[in-house]
Design a protein around this motif. Structure first.
Motif, PDB file in Angstrom:
ATOM      1  N   GLY A 175       0.797  -1.212   0.000  1.00 17.39           N
ATOM      2  CA  GLY A 175       0.000   0.000   0.000  1.00 17.39           C
ATOM      3  C   GLY A 175       0.835   1.270   0.000  1.00 17.39           C
ATOM      4  O   GLY A 175       0.440   2.279   0.602  1.00 17.39           O
ATOM      5  N   LEU A 176       1.963   1.245  -0.677  1.00 18.34           N
ATOM      6  CA  LEU A 176       2.894   2.370  -0.685  1.00 18.34           C
ATOM      7  C   LEU A 176       2.828   3.141  -2.000  1.00 18.34           C
ATOM      8  O   LEU A 176       2.493   2.581  -3.047  1.00 18.34           O
ATOM      9  N   LYS A 177       3.171   4.409  -1.934  1.00 17.74           N
ATOM     10  CA  LYS A 177       3.293   5.248  -3.118  1.00 17.74           C
ATOM     11  C   LYS A 177       4.751   5.644  -3.311  1.00 17.74           C
ATOM     12  O   LYS A 177       5.546   5.584  -2.371  1.00 17.74           O
ATOM     13  N   VAL A 178       5.089   6.051  -4.504  1.00 17.30           N
ATOM     14  CA  VAL A 178       6.451   6.498  -4.782  1.00 17.30           C
ATOM     15  C   VAL A 178       6.784   7.659  -3.845  1.00 17.30           C
ATOM     16  O   VAL A 178       6.012   8.623  -3.751  1.00 17.30           O
ATOM     17  N   PRO A 179       7.880   7.590  -3.111  1.00 19.28           N
ATOM     18  CA  PRO A 179       8.192   8.614  -2.114  1.00 19.28           C
ATOM     19  C   PRO A 179       8.467   9.983  -2.734  1.00 19.28           C
ATOM     20  O   PRO A 179       9.054  10.085  -3.811  1.00 19.28           O
ATOM     21  N   VAL A 180       8.048  11.012  -2.004  1.00 18.19           N
ATOM     22  CA  VAL A 180       8.259  12.393  -2.423  1.00 18.19           C
ATOM     23  C   VAL A 180       9.089  13.135  -1.384  1.00 18.19           C
ATOM     24  O   VAL A 180      10.162  13.644  -1.677  1.00 18.19           O
ATOM     25  N   THR A 181       8.605  13.185  -0.151  1.00 17.67           N
ATOM     26  CA  THR A 181       9.341  13.856   0.924  1.00 17.67           C
ATOM     27  C   THR A 181      10.345  12.903   1.556  1.00 17.67           C
ATOM     28  O   THR A 181      10.297  11.678   1.337  1.00 17.67           O
ATOM     29  N   LEU A 182      11.231  13.455   2.380  1.00 26.05           N
ATOM     30  CA  LEU A 182      12.184  12.599   3.088  1.00 26.05           C
ATOM     31  C   LEU A 182      11.469  11.694   4.084  1.00 26.05           C
ATOM     32  O   LEU A 182      11.906  10.554   4.318  1.00 26.05           O
ATOM     33  N   ASP A 183      10.370  12.168   4.656  1.00 27.33           N
ATOM     34  CA  ASP A 183       9.568  11.296   5.524  1.00 27.33           C
ATOM     35  C   ASP A 183       9.013  10.123   4.729  1.00 27.33           C
ATOM     36  O   ASP A 183       8.961   8.980   5.228  1.00 27.33           O
ATOM     37  N   ASP A 184       8.586  10.382   3.490  1.00 29.48           N
ATOM     38  CA  ASP A 184       8.109   9.290   2.626  1.00 29.48           C
ATOM     39  C   ASP A 184       9.220   8.275   2.390  1.00 29.48           C
ATOM     40  O   ASP A 184       8.985   7.048   2.442  1.00 29.48           O
ATOM     41  N   TRP A 185      10.414   8.760   2.112  1.00 29.04           N
ATOM     42  CA  TRP A 185      11.537   7.853   1.867  1.00 29.04           C
ATOM     43  C   TRP A 185      11.824   7.003   3.106  1.00 29.04           C
ATOM     44  O   TRP A 185      12.100   5.800   2.985  1.00 29.04           O
ATOM     45  N   TYR A 186      11.717   7.595   4.266  1.00 23.59           N
ATOM     46  CA  TYR A 186      11.920   6.821   5.508  1.00 23.59           C
ATOM     47  C   TYR A 186      10.842   5.758   5.651  1.00 23.59           C
ATOM     48  O   TYR A 186      11.150   4.583   5.940  1.00 23.59           O
ATOM     49  N   ASN A 187       9.595   6.139   5.461  1.00 22.09           N
ATOM     50  CA  ASN A 187       8.496   5.191   5.656  1.00 22.09           C
ATOM     51  C   ASN A 187       8.555   4.043   4.651  1.00 22.09           C
ATOM     52  O   ASN A 187       8.344   2.873   5.019  1.00 22.09           O
ATOM     53  N   VAL A 188       8.840   4.357   3.386  1.00 20.89           N
ATOM     54  CA  VAL A 188       8.956   3.303   2.378  1.00 20.89           C
ATOM     55  C   VAL A 188      10.115   2.368   2.710  1.00 20.89           C
ATOM     56  O   VAL A 188      10.004   1.138   2.595  1.00 20.89           O
ATOM     57  N   SER A 189      11.220   2.940   3.162  1.00 24.78           N
ATOM     58  CA  SER A 189      12.385   2.126   3.521  1.00 24.78           C
ATOM     59  C   SER A 189      12.060   1.189   4.682  1.00 24.78           C
ATOM     60  O   SER A 189      12.454   0.010   4.688  1.00 24.78           O
ATOM     61  N   LYS A 190      11.345   1.715   5.664  1.00 25.43           N
ATOM     62  CA  LYS A 190      10.998   0.891   6.841  1.00 25.43           C
ATOM     63  C   LYS A 190      10.024  -0.221   6.477  1.00 25.43           C
ATOM     64  O   LYS A 190      10.192  -1.378   6.899  1.00 25.43           O
ATOM     65  N   GLU A 191       9.017   0.107   5.675  1.00 24.81           N
ATOM     66  CA  GLU A 191       8.016  -0.898   5.299  1.00 24.81           C
ATOM     67  C   GLU A 191       8.641  -2.023   4.491  1.00 24.81           C
ATOM     68  O   GLU A 191       8.393  -3.209   4.752  1.00 24.81           O
ATOM     69  N   ILE A 192       9.436  -1.672   3.510  1.00 27.76           N
ATOM     70  CA  ILE A 192      10.020  -2.718   2.661  1.00 27.76           C
ATOM     71  C   ILE A 192      11.031  -3.559   3.429  1.00 27.76           C
ATOM     72  O   ILE A 192      11.154  -4.770   3.196  1.00 27.76           O
ATOM     73  N   ALA A 193      11.758  -2.953   4.352  1.00 29.62           N
ATOM     74  CA  ALA A 193      12.771  -3.698   5.105  1.00 29.62           C
ATOM     75  C   ALA A 193      12.163  -4.588   6.189  1.00 29.62           C
ATOM     76  O   ALA A 193      12.801  -5.565   6.613  1.00 29.62           O
ATOM     77  N   THR A 194      10.952  -4.276   6.621  1.00 29.06           N
ATOM     78  CA  THR A 194      10.396  -5.014   7.783  1.00 29.06           C
ATOM     79  C   THR A 194       9.116  -5.784   7.492  1.00 29.06           C
ATOM     80  O   THR A 194       8.704  -6.609   8.314  1.00 29.06           O
TER      81      THR A 194
END
Length: 508
Positions: A175-194
């Motif tokens: 349920g993720l979207k392509v990241p835009v903000t740095l917070d988005d990049w953090y959240n996408v990184s955390k979701e995919i890694a965990t």
């Protein structure tokens, strides 16, 4: 990435088909409206060219060369120099004064010195007289200026290459979207890694995998691409009246802090400081990586690679988008440049005629010839006004040596569009549109004696400091101490020299 697979902006396919036949010696020459017809009564102009060898050396009876000669009314004499010997051969030729009419040079210190020594003609004031050369985006020329003047024609390459290549199936599953903000990049990184997007019940996936080249002196690295999308300058920016390196800006430091946080939480690979680019490639190829900040036009290739290990994988591509919209670092936009030695091109009239030859290479017939080859030999017609490859191997052998070494390759979208998969169409559309969102590096062609002397040392100082900062080996205070050390080692002089040069060249 094979540039010959590029999808180009539509430009009257029927006209282009006619134009290609012209290049191949068909009877449609009068219909093209090219300048070639103007010279039919004159003897062919001899032009000697020194270029770097790409693949096998074409024979002088090459139908590609013959088509160029016929269209431009020239007699071309190519001297092909193997890559390994190119720099040494060029230096010997310059020292001896035995130079061709046009020579392809790399953009390096030797080229700058030879130009400043007055060896080559200035061509900037003449470009307005050539419809194709003058129509190109000014950034191509700005990126090869010497002391504010244009002495060479670039071998045009894409300026806005960066994009995000990603596993769409993983993003949809989580349920993720392509990241835009740095917070988005953090959240996408955390979701995919965990959240185990590959379903193997192990935490063995990453959104981003860094290698030791994640930052560096050029614009084509992960750190610069992501930081620019967040509003940082492209390596240097004019801020408050002074040329300022990117690592002294808030946007850049916020991006660096993101990587520091990801590293501390083990959301990126812990061995990035020693990892190689091939390790990054292998992670993607083995289906363990979610996103790559890469060259947008590599998306189809990445899709093919990951499908070998994970047939169900779905790859997509998106532009580098930040809080202010699409932004990406503009890259040099050339693979070297052509210069015209004063010792061999004696008169302005001869220089203008040679420039006309290069302008004609940007006509639709020549653009199509160099990008697609000859109809029936290298390509054939497909549905919807497009074309498809008939013999790509023959194209690589017959056409690629000329295509890669002449400043005409697919610029302006004048070649017949290829029939390609949807992802290929999308990735090239992004690259084409990226040009208007590309942030130039204002220091790219500025003269700094200190940087010329100490540039590598200064760059390595900050590369090492960034690596230490991401790994948590230094804190904010120690980071500032590293910046101060850089300033004292010569960085302060580079700032002053770039600022003075910028102001001199940009007087109103």
């Amino acid at each position: 990435m094979k540039r010959n697979q590029r999808i180009l902006k539509p430009l009257c396919a029927a006209v282009l088909t006619t134009a290609l036949l012209t290049a191949c010696g068909a009877k449609e020459e009068a219909k093209t409206g090219s300048a070639a017809a103007e010279d039919k009564s004159a003897a062919p102009l001899p032009i000697s060219l020194v270029v770097q060898q790409v693949g096998e050396v074409p024979g002088k009876d090459s139908p590609i060369q013959q088509a160029m000669e016929k269209y431009t009314n020239t007699k071309l004499d190519f001297q092909w120099i193997p890559s390994a010997a190119f720099d040494d051969k060029i230096n010997v030729m310059v020292a001896s004064g035995e130079l061709p009419k046009a020579m392809r040079l790399k953009w390096n210190a030797s080229t700058l010195n030879s130009t400043r020594d007055g060896l080559f003609h200035e061509i900037g004031p003449l470009l307005k007289d050539y419809p194709n050369l003058s129509a190109l985006n000014q950034m191509y020329y700005d990126n090869v200026k010497v002391d504010g003047k244009i002495y060479g024609l670039p071998l045009y390459r894409d300026i806005g290459r960066a994009g995000i290549v990603f596993r769409k199936d993983w993003m949809d599953k989580l349920g993720l979207k392509v990241p835009v903000t740095l917070d988005d990049w953090y959240n996408v990184s955390k979701e995919i890694a965990t959240k185990d997007p590959d379903g193997n019940k192990q935490n063995d996936t990453y959104a981003l995998f860094l290698d030791k080249s994640f930052t560096g002196p050029g614009s084509a690295n992960t750190m610069t691409r992501l930081a620019v999308s967040q509003g940082a300058p492209n390596k240097w920016g004019m801020i408050n009246g002074k040329m300022t390196p990117d690592f002294m800006t808030k946007e850049y430091m916020d991006t660096l802090k993101l990587f520091r946080k990801l590293y501390a939480e083990k959301l990126i690979n812990q061995d990035f400081s020693v990892a190689q680019t091939t390790d990054n490639d292998n992670k993607w190829n083995n289906g363990k990586l979610g996103l790559r900040i890469a060259v947008a036009s590599t998306a189809e290739g990445y899709n093919d690679l990951v499908k070998k290990s994970t047939p169900s994988a779905v790859t997509d591509v998106a532009p580098m988008t930040g809080p202010k919209g699409i932004l990406l670092p503009g890259e040099p936009g050339n693979n070297g440049l052509y210069v015209f030695p004063k010792s061999s091109v004696k008169t302005e009239a001869e220089l203008k005629r040679i420039l006309k030859f290069f302008d004609q290479l940007l006509d639709a017939p020549m653009a199509n010839l160099l990008a697609r080859g000859i109809e029936g030999t290298h390509y054939e017609k497909a549905d919807g006004g497009k074309v498809k490859w008939k013999d790509l191997t023959a194209f690589q052998k017959d056409v690629k040596p000329y295509r890669d070494m002449l400043p005409s390759f697919e610029v302006g979208g004048k070649a017949s569009p290829l029939q390609n998969p949807e992802l290929t169409d999308k990735m090239w559309k992004i690259v084409d549109e990226n040009l208007k969102y590309s942030v130039p590096n204002p220091a790219l062609t500025l003269n700094s004696p200190t940087y010329t002397e100490k540039g590598a040392e200064l760059d390595n100082m900050m590369i090492d400091s960034q690596t230490k900062y991401v790994m948590g080996k230094i804190d904010d205070a120690a980071w500032q101490a590293e910046v101060d050390k850089w300033m004292k080692a010569g960085g302060s002089k580079v700032i002053d020299e770039y600022t003075a040069e910028y102001n001199k060249l940009n007087k109103k």
